[in-house]
Write a protein that holds these residues in place. Structure first.
Motif, PDB file in Angstrom:
ATOM      1  N   VAL A 302     115.072 -30.388 -28.970  1.00  0.00           N
ATOM      2  CA  VAL A 302     115.784 -30.284 -30.249  1.00  0.00           C
ATOM      3  C   VAL A 302     117.288 -30.479 -30.064  1.00  0.00           C
ATOM      4  O   VAL A 302     117.989 -30.887 -30.987  1.00  0.00           O
ATOM      5  CB  VAL A 302     115.464 -28.929 -30.925  1.00  0.00           C
ATOM      6  CG1 VAL A 302     116.290 -28.724 -32.188  1.00  0.00           C
ATOM      7  CG2 VAL A 302     113.973 -28.867 -31.281  1.00  0.00           C
ATOM      8  N   ALA A 303     117.786 -30.220 -28.866  1.00  0.00           N
ATOM      9  CA  ALA A 303     119.213 -30.398 -28.601  1.00  0.00           C
ATOM     10  C   ALA A 303     119.652 -31.847 -28.744  1.00  0.00           C
ATOM     11  O   ALA A 303     120.852 -32.131 -28.842  1.00  0.00           O
ATOM     12  CB  ALA A 303     119.560 -29.898 -27.200  1.00  0.00           C
ATOM     13  N   ALA A 304     118.698 -32.791 -28.780  1.00  0.00           N
ATOM     14  CA  ALA A 304     119.030 -34.201 -28.961  1.00  0.00           C
ATOM     15  C   ALA A 304     119.704 -34.461 -30.311  1.00  0.00           C
ATOM     16  O   ALA A 304     120.323 -35.510 -30.501  1.00  0.00           O
ATOM     17  CB  ALA A 304     117.775 -35.061 -28.828  1.00  0.00           C
ATOM     18  N   ALA A 305     119.606 -33.509 -31.236  1.00  0.00           N
ATOM     19  CA  ALA A 305     120.271 -33.653 -32.533  1.00  0.00           C
ATOM     20  C   ALA A 305     121.786 -33.545 -32.408  1.00  0.00           C
ATOM     21  O   ALA A 305     122.516 -33.892 -33.347  1.00  0.00           O
ATOM     22  CB  ALA A 305     119.752 -32.604 -33.511  1.00  0.00           C
ATOM     23  N   GLY A 306     122.269 -33.065 -31.270  1.00  0.00           N
ATOM     24  CA  GLY A 306     123.699 -33.039 -31.009  1.00  0.00           C
ATOM     25  C   GLY A 306     124.502 -32.261 -32.026  1.00  0.00           C
ATOM     26  O   GLY A 306     124.134 -31.143 -32.413  1.00  0.00           O
ATOM     27  N   GLU A 307     125.596 -32.854 -32.492  1.00  0.00           N
ATOM     28  CA  GLU A 307     126.517 -32.140 -33.381  1.00  0.00           C
ATOM     29  C   GLU A 307     125.926 -31.848 -34.753  1.00  0.00           C
ATOM     30  O   GLU A 307     126.399 -30.928 -35.433  1.00  0.00           O
ATOM     31  CB  GLU A 307     127.818 -32.932 -33.521  1.00  0.00           C
ATOM     32  CG  GLU A 307     128.694 -32.868 -32.285  1.00  0.00           C
ATOM     33  CD  GLU A 307     129.065 -31.439 -31.917  1.00  0.00           C
ATOM     34  OE1 GLU A 307     129.532 -30.692 -32.804  1.00  0.00           O
ATOM     35  OE2 GLU A 307     128.862 -31.055 -30.749  1.00  0.00           O
ATOM     36  N   PHE A 308     124.925 -32.592 -35.175  1.00  0.00           N
ATOM     37  CA  PHE A 308     124.270 -32.255 -36.439  1.00  0.00           C
ATOM     38  C   PHE A 308     123.632 -30.868 -36.358  1.00  0.00           C
ATOM     39  O   PHE A 308     123.513 -30.174 -37.361  1.00  0.00           O
ATOM     40  CB  PHE A 308     123.210 -33.303 -36.790  1.00  0.00           C
ATOM     41  CG  PHE A 308     123.772 -34.624 -37.193  1.00  0.00           C
ATOM     42  CD1 PHE A 308     124.518 -34.753 -38.364  1.00  0.00           C
ATOM     43  CD2 PHE A 308     123.586 -35.743 -36.420  1.00  0.00           C
ATOM     44  CE1 PHE A 308     125.047 -35.974 -38.741  1.00  0.00           C
ATOM     45  CE2 PHE A 308     124.106 -36.971 -36.779  1.00  0.00           C
ATOM     46  CZ  PHE A 308     124.851 -37.087 -37.944  1.00  0.00           C
ATOM     47  N   LEU A 309     123.227 -30.474 -35.162  1.00  0.00           N
ATOM     48  CA  LEU A 309     122.660 -29.148 -34.925  1.00  0.00           C
ATOM     49  C   LEU A 309     123.745 -28.147 -34.525  1.00  0.00           C
ATOM     50  O   LEU A 309     123.803 -27.024 -35.050  1.00  0.00           O
ATOM     51  CB  LEU A 309     121.611 -29.232 -33.815  1.00  0.00           C
ATOM     52  CG  LEU A 309     120.929 -27.924 -33.404  1.00  0.00           C
ATOM     53  CD1 LEU A 309     119.830 -27.580 -34.400  1.00  0.00           C
ATOM     54  CD2 LEU A 309     120.332 -28.056 -31.990  1.00  0.00           C
ATOM     55  N   LEU A 310     124.614 -28.547 -33.597  1.00  0.00           N
ATOM     56  CA  LEU A 310     125.571 -27.606 -33.018  1.00  0.00           C
ATOM     57  C   LEU A 310     126.718 -27.252 -33.957  1.00  0.00           C
ATOM     58  O   LEU A 310     127.245 -26.131 -33.897  1.00  0.00           O
ATOM     59  CB  LEU A 310     126.133 -28.172 -31.713  1.00  0.00           C
ATOM     60  CG  LEU A 310     125.136 -28.459 -30.591  1.00  0.00           C
ATOM     61  CD1 LEU A 310     125.874 -28.726 -29.289  1.00  0.00           C
ATOM     62  CD2 LEU A 310     124.145 -27.319 -30.421  1.00  0.00           C
ATOM     63  N   GLY A 311     127.120 -28.184 -34.825  1.00  0.00           N
ATOM     64  CA  GLY A 311     128.185 -27.876 -35.775  1.00  0.00           C
ATOM     65  C   GLY A 311     127.841 -26.689 -36.660  1.00  0.00           C
ATOM     66  O   GLY A 311     128.592 -25.701 -36.707  1.00  0.00           O
TER      67      GLY A 311
END
Length: 371
Positions: A302-311
């Protein structure tokens, strides 16, 4: 990180790493040099540069499965993968000792390697995995099982695998081999896939807890009125943040499809990823209140979503962290090794348990090492 092949080191051992989760096994092979550097290796020695991939990326294979509830079948699958990769390593690196390590989405007894419990690998609950996996490989090869602990391969016997919790393996890899390796700080790894695994790293060492079960962050109750979890509780964090949760929220067949569509601009999928990120951030705030880390590292598919997830996760972390305006906020970043850290960590831990220290990871291109 050193570039293997330029250091003049000689190969001293090789390792097979398997990362066993619900629905898939990720596997790969590595070679260790006398200077303690790992490099991924294609067992046929035929990999070539291209696409900007690292040797570790090229060394990985992924095998889908639907046998998580059948312990014998799951062990047999792992044995088949290990046999295939072992044969290739022996052909490519004749005479080199080979060990194998398995990281599993399970609570692993640190002394025996027994799987105490697993919410997602029902067939591997309360199972003596080192012996079980050795027996499965022995059945395939016709060779006797080696006595004792995990060790380098001795001619004519099946080696005993090293077994470790998947999040602990990933945390070991991030702490020891990633670009931030060697930092003397407190780091919390959160791996998001079929479920949520976690680990705490203090000054470069993974803290597994008194019974080897530290880091089961995915089973914190976040919504008491939420759905039942396979662990026996209700409303667990992973039910809100896992790959399945994201896929359902986005109306897609898989989290990978949801992330791909989000990255391509689909508003429904972007919103689903953002909601998942907000739930992630609320859980991180709880962990920060208890553990006070300097940084969170997010791994798993799921971390592949990058900043869409982490923001959104950072925003919720700042909003819910007790005393957030009066204390430094932990950083939140994606794992350097991505979704490969589980099998790489399993291989690295297996080497160290067999007596070969591991210090760094090759960052060189995808080439057959020039020994």
């Amino acid at each position: 990180m050193a570039d293997v092949g330029r250091t003049g080191d000689t190969p001293v051992a090789a390792a097979i790493g398997l990362d066993v989760g619900g629905g898939a096994v990720k596997a790969g092979t590595v070679v260790l040099t006398s200077g303690g550097t790992l490099t991924g290796t294609d067992v046929t020695g035929t990999v070539s540069p291209g696409g900007g991939r690292s040797a570790i990326e090229a060394a990985e294979t992924r095998i889908e499965h639907q046998v998580e509830s059948d312990g014998d079948a799951l062990s047999a699958l792992c044995a088949a993968i290990a046999q295939d990769q072992y044969g290739g390593l022996r052909s490519r690196w004749p005479g080199l000792p080979v060990v194998w390590g398995v990281s599993a989405a399970a609570w692993i007894d640190p002394h025996s390697g027994r799987s105490v419990f697993s919410p997602h690998l029902g067939g591997w609950r309360d199972r003596a995995l080192p012996q079980d996996l050795s027996r499965a490989l022995s059945d395939r090869t016709g060779l006797p099982m080696a006595p004792g602990e995990a060790s380098g391969h001795a001619s004519g016997v099946v080696p005993v695998p090293s077994v470790i919790n998947d999040a602990d393996a990933a945390a070991w890899a991030e702490a020891r081999l990633a670009t931030s390796a060697g930092r003397r700080d407190r780091m919390v790894l959160v791996a998001i896939g079929t479920g949520i695994g976690g680990a705490l790293v203090r000054d470069g060492a993974v803290d597994i807890g008194e019974h080897g079960m530290a880091g089961e962050f995915g089973h914190m109750t976040m919504d008491p009125a939420g759905p039942p979890c396979p662990c026996g509780n209700t409303g667990c964090w992973e039910l809100l943040v896992s790959a399945d949760a994201l896929a359902a929220r986005a109306g897609r067949a898989s989290a990978r499809a949801a992330i791909d569509d989000a990255l391509a601009g689909d508003p429904v999928c972007r919103d689903a990823v953002a909601v998942t990120g907000r739930w992630l951030g609320r859980g991180l705030a709880t962990l920060a209140a208890v553990l006070d880390p300097g940084r969170f590292v997010i791994g798993g598919g799921v971390a592949a979503a990058g900043e869409f997830l982490l923001g959104p996760a950072r925003e919720e972390l700042a909003r819910h962290l007790p005393g957030g305006r009066r204390r430094p906020l932990p950083s939140v970043s994606v794992a350097t090794l991505g979704n490969r850290s589980g099998w790489v960590g399993a291989a690295g831990v297996a080497l160290e348990r067999a007596g070969w220290p591991v210090w760094s990871l090759s960052s060189g291109p995808v080439t057959s090492p020039a020994w």
